[in-house]
Design an enzyme around this catalytic site. Structure first.
Site, PDB file in Angstrom:
ATOM      1  N   THR A 189       0.926  -1.047   0.138  1.00 17.72           N
ATOM      2  CA  THR A 189       0.075  -0.159  -0.207  1.00 17.72           C
ATOM      3  C   THR A 189       0.939   1.233   0.156  1.00 17.72           C
ATOM      4  OG1 THR A 189      -1.568   1.276   1.342  1.00 17.72           O
ATOM      5  CG2 THR A 189      -0.150  -0.143   2.537  1.00 17.72           C
ATOM      6  N   GLU A 235      -5.115  -2.401   5.339  1.00 17.51           N
ATOM      7  CA  GLU A 235      -4.321  -2.770   6.670  1.00 17.51           C
ATOM      8  C   GLU A 235      -5.558  -3.749   7.109  1.00 17.51           C
ATOM      9  OE1 GLU A 235      -3.954   0.096   5.352  1.00 17.51           O
ATOM     10  OE2 GLU A 235      -1.997   0.660   5.847  1.00 17.51           O
ATOM     11  N   LYS A 290      -7.932  22.788   8.826  1.00 16.90           N
ATOM     12  CA  LYS A 290      -8.435  23.676  10.257  1.00 16.90           C
ATOM     13  C   LYS A 290      -8.195  25.295   9.693  1.00 16.90           C
ATOM     14  CE  LYS A 290      -6.422  19.834  13.138  1.00 16.90           C
ATOM     15  NZ  LYS A 290      -5.421  19.092  12.873  1.00 16.90           N
ATOM     16  N   TRP A 313     -13.017  23.176  12.063  1.00 18.54           N
ATOM     17  CA  TRP A 313     -12.734  22.201  11.382  1.00 18.54           C
ATOM     18  C   TRP A 313     -13.432  22.076  10.170  1.00 18.54           C
ATOM     19  CZ3 TRP A 313     -10.953  16.814  13.457  1.00 18.54           C
ATOM     20  CH2 TRP A 313      -9.702  17.117  14.561  1.00 18.54           C
TER      21      TRP A 313
END
Lengths: 563, 563
Positions: B197, B346, B456, B461
């Site tokens: 990956t 994963e 940010k 956010w």
């Protein structure tokens, strides 16, 4: 096992063990509003169920139950039992499901042998307990289970009113316990459950299963029952009710599957035909499993035909004994979907379930009966072979016979503290079932007999099960058993005992004439025809409802031979 | 882990490991007549498939592949690849699925890093091989995969015509091999697969999975997809076709499930829209999975509306990137059933899939879009938490944000020979995903952003994914990406790049006015409105089709800022 390269693991990496608590966790995720019902006495949703299982875990802690300790249950099929299935095991303790049909002395034996520390006991069984209590060597305390607390008619109002040695009443103890409990991680080979199976000789034998084994048995059922739709079972539309006792191989493992799928579950308590039929209807039960005797009882119940509309959505998996074609037909005529399965206490239990493939689904209902009464097709993840007396494998050609031997992820690894009989069970890495069968190339298992019950007559073999199947199809026959008895000329000869349906007056001569006609038409080997046919009012059964041929051979021999 | 009592084992007792060969064995039991199809070039039933997998195992033996050796594959999605999924792994060797979209130098890196010994390579990739062959340090031999052998147009008639170092052509080698092969038992923690990956920095990272992990991932899919019907999938009526490459997390593990269920499978080779649409129709495909880009390509294809009738039976699981509401609506209008899933390389990969519970199924299609575009509900057997920057757990209240951390039976236990990055992945027994999300009390996961992509601005956010979702619903917007770029006053500010649908001429000012109107109606925070909106012809993607925000930030910064 060959040597391979294993995956490397980073220091802080984690891979969880396969534990029963993972099945429980699943029940809370998507459809926690579905219900678990106990007769007309108690019902709750899965959110409440999860809380109660945690309360039970806290009660066990208060009763000083440590990981590895044994907690025994004597109860009818109930939500409490299900809570013990999930809760006792998930604390790391061992659940001993006591066979309530054993004699008091056998119950005593199993409780001492399993080293029960805490016992949950329904008030109906207090008389049994009274008889054996002085001789119990390991029990420290008892918890009483009472149905009267749900109707407010309990006479137990305080601890002082409980029998000596009792710590409390189940519901009262739960009520006082916290709903917070973090089930711990532990080795997946941890001992989760134990129960006793009665053999033909000697004391009951203790079989046992690990968390991993019960997890994997659930995966096997999931693959087969739900994935392949061997017995279609959807959480969204199906309602499960066991009619195989929970003390007997965890009600064949279905409660674990139903819980993981958060399907609606109905627990019927003691098996009373009218209660079972009522629950079937009022709770909309669609999936059950039972031994043929129970199905026979329900099918022959005078009330059955009037419930035909409700029975037509009912699917029943039959195991424990062979499903005869006669019973399968009677059930099918009532609209019930029947299918056979095969397994034993030692195998957790499922090793085969009937599955009609795309071609077989096209067969007529009549033709399907032949398949639905076979032992089943070999289950996912189960490896099965046939072995002859010399330990050689026998081909899966649909006619060669051999003893069924098996391997798989959920077979008991022995009998507890019984190395001799354990070594008989496991030889050369294969579990020996003691069943004689053939296997077809497309994985159907057809049981011929128990190795002990097969009848050898003049060099030929008679399958007692096949002969019983023929008798089951005779008008007026309710039930039958075929056994072999010694014969000077042939070594052994088959004999039959028959229970008639009410209102019939069958004659042995008439039945024999009918069988003889079958022989002449080439439908039956002539050596299969029983020497004697005797009518009885009841056929002896074992504690789990199987025909007790050992008892018939020993106790009814003179009756049968007319001596 | 606490100490418990483990089950005792009789000397000759056997309990099998959880291996991929058990999934293969299952495919032969009940419906072996179902088919595995490769484009219009090749088809076979499961009986033949099982024979070919065994022939492949014998070929590997002939090529001196030992348990623990690595066998690599460079192929389009094919039946050959599926044979390697089951066959290479079941001999005890490791399957390396090479990402064909990596650069030649990255492919070279992964092949040397994984220590590939034998390489199966499609002739389309020979030019890549030619470029890197001299630098491959561990490869001993190659096997060529050619589609021309199925049409009889192959030019390879003898070994002498193969490139140097090649042992033969796949079909010819199989043809010469025996169909008898007994797959061995070995430790279930045996390394089965590996692939790489690409991270944001440094070399590709090797993830890896054991037999047990892939077995359990299949059980998880089975429980969720089939058991709970999150994406109803029946072997009897469904037809599976992956549109996520097989080199990418084993096509999300679905080929293992489809094989175990002996469902009909269709492998499309290279992804060409007209071939995919044709296979969907001619083979009756009902279940696929892909990244949003592929779905977008098919949905926007001029041919799509005329296939509406066929598309209405098609269920598509979307993962890899967020499914926007705009795309979900467009697909739904064509009759396609879409659902999102969540996972990563994963995690093998599935950690969540959307599931509408009984209540949510009653919602209007419009209201369902909001749920179908969420990351999903937490999968069976996966434990998921949200963690704040200080390592504290964040409540699952549907609005508190935290990094998703997870545990479960199928998570990579590290990166191969990369302890530093492995230790970043696994901290305190939790796999850290790098995704910021909220979780509702009923187990829905709502991804806010990658930790690296969250913007940010002035103490607030901005979820780039949320903003892209808003843009996706504007008429004429085909695709968009929102990134943060440094700003002197606010620290960071969001900016957007947009690809228009053909025939549209959108204006940045018009879009901003529309967004401003949303702000005034209280539908959008004002700090979400991008500073600049720039139209581009293509949005940079990673090798697995995800929006490459790192690349956008670094390479398109000046374009976006107009400098």
């Amino acid at each position: 096992m060959i040597q391979t390269k294993l995956i490397p693991r980073t220091t802080e990496a984690h891979e969880p063990p396969l534990l029963i608590k993972n099945l429980l966790a699943q029940s809370l995720k998507y459809e926690p509003q579905r219900e678990i019902v106990y007769r007309d006495l108690f019902r709750m949703d899965y959110t409440r169920f999860n809380q109660r299982v945690r309360q039970l875990a806290n009660v066990l802690t208060d009763l000083n139950v440590q990981p590895g300790d044994t907690v025994a249950v004597l109860d009818w099929d109930s939500h409490r039992y299900l809570e013990c299935f999930l809760g006792v095991t998930s604390t790391g303790a061992i659940l001993h499901t006591i066979n309530i049909r054993l004699s008091p002395s056998q119950i005593l034996y199993t409780m001492n042998h399993a080293q029960d520390k805490v016992v949950f006991i329904h008030e109906d069984f207090l008389p049994i307990l009274a008889a054996i209590k002085p001789q119990l060597t390991t029990v420290e305390t008892y918890v009483i289970l009472s149905d009267k607390v749900y109707t407010g008619t309990s006479e137990i109002n305080s601890l002082a009113e409980l029998p000596e040695g009792f710590s409390g009443e189940y519901e009262a103890l739960l009520k006082g316990a916290s709903e917070q409990y973090e089930f711990p991680d532990f080795d997946e080979n941890t001992w989760a459950t134990t129960f006793y199976t009665t053999g033909t000789t000697g004391n009951p034998k203790g079989v046992y299963f690990s968390h991993r084994q019960l997890f994997m048995h659930t995966m096997g059922l999931l693959t087969y029952i739900i994935g392949y739709e061997a017995m279609p079972f959807k959480g969204s539309t199906d309602v499960y009710m066991p009619i195989t006792p929970m003390f007997h191989v965890h009600a064949w493992g279905f409660p674990f599957l139903a819980t993981m799928m958060s399907a609606k579950q109905v627990y019927p308590g003691r098996y009373e035909p009218e209660v079972l039929l009522k629950l079937l209807i009022t709770e909309g039960v669609t999936l059950s499993h039972c031994v043929p005797t129970i199905l026979n009882m329900l099918v022959s119940s005078p009330a059955a035909p009037k419930f035909k509309q409700n029975l037509s959505r009912w699917k029943v998996l039959i195991g424990g004994s062979a499903l005869t074609k006669g019973l399968a037909k009677a059930a099918t005529e009532l609209g019930i979907t029947v299918m056979s399965g095969y397994g034993m206490s030692e195998t957790a239990p499922v090793m085969a379930v009937g599955y009609l493939n795309e071609q077989e689904k096209q067969l007529s209902p009549e033709e399907q009966i032949d398949l639905r009464t076979r032992a089943g097709r070999i289950s996912p993840f189960i490896e099965m072979r046939l072995m002859d007396d010399d330990g050689n494998f026998v081909p899966h050609d649909g006619h060669s016979l051999g003893e069924i031997v098996a391997r798989g992820p959920w077979l008991t690894q022995g009998y507890y503290e019984d190395p001799e009989r354990g070594a008989d069970l496991w030889k050369g890495g294969w579990l020996h079932t003691g069943d004689v069968a053939s296997i077809t190339p497309d994985y159907w298992v057809v049981i011929a007999d128990r190795t002990k019950d097969v009848i050898k007559t003049g060099g030929e073999w008679v399958s007692s099960l096949d002969m019983e199947d023929v008798l089951s199809q005779i008008e007026g026959v309710a039930e039958s058993a075929v056994i072999g008895l010694p014969d000077d000329r042939w070594g052994e000869r088959p004999h039959a005992i028959i229970v008639q349906k009410p209102g019939y007056t069958l004659q042995a001569e008439g039945i024999k004439a009918g069988l003889q006609a079958k022989v002449e038409r080439g439908e039956l080997h002539k050596w299969y025809v029983p020497d004697r046919i005797v009518f009885v009012t009841e056929i002896p059964k074992t504690s789990v409802g199987k025909i007790d041929k050992k008892k018939i051979r020993s106790e009814m021999k003179e009756l049968i031979l007319g001596k």
